[in-house]
Design an enzyme around this catalytic site. Structure first.
Site, PDB file in Angstrom:
ATOM      1  N   GLU A   5      31.832  37.970  47.227  1.00  0.00           N
ATOM      2  CA  GLU A   5      32.949  37.863  48.175  1.00  0.00           C
ATOM      3  C   GLU A   5      32.845  38.967  49.215  1.00  0.00           C
ATOM      4  O   GLU A   5      31.813  39.627  49.347  1.00  0.00           O
ATOM      5  CB  GLU A   5      34.276  37.897  47.417  1.00  0.00           C
ATOM      6  CG  GLU A   5      34.434  36.712  46.464  1.00  0.00           C
ATOM      7  CD  GLU A   5      35.847  36.533  45.965  1.00  0.00           C
ATOM      8  OE1 GLU A   5      36.789  36.988  46.648  1.00  0.00           O
ATOM      9  OE2 GLU A   5      36.034  35.923  44.897  1.00  0.00           O
ATOM     10  N   ASP A  99      61.491  41.959  46.881  1.00  0.00           N
ATOM     11  CA  ASP A  99      62.803  42.464  46.482  1.00  0.00           C
ATOM     12  C   ASP A  99      62.710  43.813  45.769  1.00  0.00           C
ATOM     13  O   ASP A  99      63.559  44.694  45.964  1.00  0.00           O
ATOM     14  CB  ASP A  99      63.492  41.458  45.561  1.00  0.00           C
ATOM     15  CG  ASP A  99      63.796  40.137  46.245  1.00  0.00           C
ATOM     16  OD1 ASP A  99      63.435  39.991  47.421  1.00  0.00           O
ATOM     17  OD2 ASP A  99      64.390  39.258  45.605  1.00  0.00           O
ATOM     18  N   HIS A 120      44.342  38.166  55.158  1.00  0.00           N
ATOM     19  CA  HIS A 120      43.107  37.453  54.804  1.00  0.00           C
ATOM     20  C   HIS A 120      42.625  36.649  56.013  1.00  0.00           C
ATOM     21  O   HIS A 120      43.425  35.995  56.681  1.00  0.00           O
ATOM     22  CB  HIS A 120      43.349  36.517  53.619  1.00  0.00           C
ATOM     23  CG  HIS A 120      42.093  36.083  52.935  1.00  0.00           C
ATOM     24  ND1 HIS A 120      41.237  35.149  53.491  1.00  0.00           N
ATOM     25  CD2 HIS A 120      41.540  36.446  51.758  1.00  0.00           C
ATOM     26  CE1 HIS A 120      40.214  34.963  52.672  1.00  0.00           C
ATOM     27  NE2 HIS A 120      40.381  35.741  51.615  1.00  0.00           N
ATOM     28  N   ARG A 155      37.474  42.351  54.849  1.00  0.00           N
ATOM     29  CA  ARG A 155      38.474  41.417  55.365  1.00  0.00           C
ATOM     30  C   ARG A 155      39.102  41.871  56.681  1.00  0.00           C
ATOM     31  O   ARG A 155      39.361  41.065  57.567  1.00  0.00           O
ATOM     32  CB  ARG A 155      39.567  41.202  54.311  1.00  0.00           C
ATOM     33  CG  ARG A 155      39.080  40.371  53.141  1.00  0.00           C
ATOM     34  CD  ARG A 155      40.117  40.255  52.049  1.00  0.00           C
ATOM     35  NE  ARG A 155      39.604  39.430  50.968  1.00  0.00           N
ATOM     36  CZ  ARG A 155      40.208  39.292  49.789  1.00  0.00           C
ATOM     37  NH1 ARG A 155      41.324  39.934  49.545  1.00  0.00           N
ATOM     38  NH2 ARG A 155      39.684  38.512  48.850  1.00  0.00           N
ATOM     39  N   HIS A 216      48.047  38.199  52.768  1.00  0.00           N
ATOM     40  CA  HIS A 216      47.458  37.817  51.488  1.00  0.00           C
ATOM     41  C   HIS A 216      47.815  38.768  50.348  1.00  0.00           C
ATOM     42  O   HIS A 216      48.128  38.320  49.257  1.00  0.00           O
ATOM     43  CB  HIS A 216      45.933  37.754  51.633  1.00  0.00           C
ATOM     44  CG  HIS A 216      45.213  37.344  50.388  1.00  0.00           C
ATOM     45  ND1 HIS A 216      45.527  36.185  49.693  1.00  0.00           N
ATOM     46  CD2 HIS A 216      44.188  37.928  49.700  1.00  0.00           C
ATOM     47  CE1 HIS A 216      44.721  36.067  48.649  1.00  0.00           C
ATOM     48  NE2 HIS A 216      43.918  37.121  48.620  1.00  0.00           N
ATOM     49  N   ARG A 251      41.750  46.260  50.138  1.00  0.00           N
ATOM     50  CA  ARG A 251      41.300  45.851  48.807  1.00  0.00           C
ATOM     51  C   ARG A 251      40.055  44.976  48.863  1.00  0.00           C
ATOM     52  O   ARG A 251      39.963  44.046  49.644  1.00  0.00           O
ATOM     53  CB  ARG A 251      42.425  45.079  48.105  1.00  0.00           C
ATOM     54  CG  ARG A 251      42.048  44.519  46.744  1.00  0.00           C
ATOM     55  CD  ARG A 251      43.206  43.740  46.156  1.00  0.00           C
ATOM     56  NE  ARG A 251      43.480  42.524  46.889  1.00  0.00           N
ATOM     57  CZ  ARG A 251      42.936  41.337  46.630  1.00  0.00           C
ATOM     58  NH1 ARG A 251      42.055  41.214  45.656  1.00  0.00           N
ATOM     59  NH2 ARG A 251      43.271  40.275  47.338  1.00  0.00           N
ATOM     60  N   SER A 256      41.971  42.924  42.356  1.00  0.00           N
ATOM     61  CA  SER A 256      43.375  42.912  41.950  1.00  0.00           C
ATOM     62  C   SER A 256      43.544  42.378  40.533  1.00  0.00           C
ATOM     63  O   SER A 256      44.463  42.796  39.808  1.00  0.00           O
ATOM     64  CB  SER A 256      44.200  42.071  42.921  1.00  0.00           C
ATOM     65  OG  SER A 256      43.650  40.769  43.028  1.00  0.00           O
TER      66      SER A 256
END
Length: 326
Positions: A5, A99, A120, A155, A216, A251, A256
């Site tokens: 990736e 929240d 993303h 990214r 993202h 990231r 993640s």
């Protein structure tokens, strides 16, 4: 097997087709359902925490019918995701609105890098409202072409290149195609992505598929240490809600999943091993003093947006300065 990736030089991502997170979640959920000491409370939203002298004692919740109640606990772990629901284009579900970050700010719980929000580069372009479908970077890792790009850049680099291209030509999307596979191969390797594109009328191996950047992932969040501890005693955070610093500002793909698994376990181990005394505190909460749902949601959004703007005016102006949504 392994795939590659964004910003990876070699195949290092262990995957299940193109739904790795879903597979992990389904497996863990099936195990949790067999545990007699776990109770599921569904269709319920946390609307506040219960605290005294910087110690957490539980949460206030609201169910789908608007009924409010309290859940008292020795320890609370916040794992409420990011803020994608505040953005016009996001791969998150609409109810993921940050929240926990607004509640944390109201209770002076320390946040970290709340402006570290990942955009993303490739979500499936659509004029429909709602969640944007993610076209994983692993598609480009398997040979898909975007903007004549041959390398899997980070990214943020790809997203900025797409934005410049869209600005140059006055469009709101660019195109992606996967010429290195047949339709049959793509359907086997990326079944979910292939099916979604076909439903929109595109064969990703033959057609130019319109894609656009979308929010993202949240690298920032509630500040924690390596055990998930926040600045409030007996309150922990894990997953996208937490910011323990492992991701930095941008990231890397699929890290993640590792973060959620590793640091949630560290938090659970710390809680399980803690036999210290904690004072009893179970106050009566006046639910009538709390604002109605619509007012609360607007308040939470304004709190979060104001903090992002304070931390990073440039990011706010580029991605969040919209009267309706980011």
């Amino acid at each position: 097997n392994y795939t590659r990736e964004g910003a990876h030089r070699q195949n290092r991502i262990l995957h299940h087709k193109d739904e790795t997170g879903k597979e992990i979640t389904a497996t863990l959920l099936a195990i949790a359902k067999t545990k007699k000491n776990i109770t599921f409370v569904t269709n319920t939203t946390m609307i506040d925490i219960i605290e005294k002298n910087n110690t957490c004692y539980g949460i206030v919740v609201e169910d789908a019918n608007g009924e409010r109640s309290t859940i008292f606990a020795r320890d609370v772990i916040l794992a409420t995701g990011g803020i994608g629901g505040l953005f016009k284009n996001s791969t998150n579900f609409p109810h993921i609105t940050g929240d926990a970050f607004a509640i944390a700010l109201k209770h002076n719980i320390e946040l970290k890098n709340i402006n570290y929000i990942q955009i993303h580069p490739t979500t499936l372009y659509s004029k429909k409202s709602g969640r944007r479908f993610l076209i994983s970077e692993s598609v480009r890792g398997e040979g898909a072409i975007l903007l004549n790009e041959n390398e899997l850049q980070p990214r943020d680099v790809v997203t900025n290149a797409i934005c410049k291209e869209m600005e140059k030509f006055g469009t709101d999307h660019v195109y992606l195609t996967l010429p290195t596979m047949t339709s049959e191969e793509a359907a086997q390797r990326f079944p979910n992505i292939f099916e979604e594109c076909m439903e929109e009328g595109y064969d990703i191996t033959k057609d130019k598929v319109p894609v656009t950047p979308g929010q993202h992932y949240m690298m920032g969040g509630i500040k924690t240490d390596i055990n998930g501890c926040t600045s409030m005693r007996h309150l922990y955070a894990a997953g996208e809600t937490a910011c323990n610093g492992v991701h930095g500002r941008n990231r890397l793909a699929s890290n993640s999943l590792l973060e959620s698994l590793v640091f949630s376990k560290r938090a659970a181990d710390l809680i399980a091993g803690d036999d210290s005394e904690k004072p009893q505190y179970e106050p009566e909460i006046d639910f009538a003093e709390m604002p109605p749902k619509a007012e609360r949601e607007n308040e939470f959004k304004n709190i979060i947006m104001a903090e992002i703007k304070r931390k990073d005016p440039e990011f706010y102006d580029k991605w969040c300065n919209n009267e309706n949504q980011c």
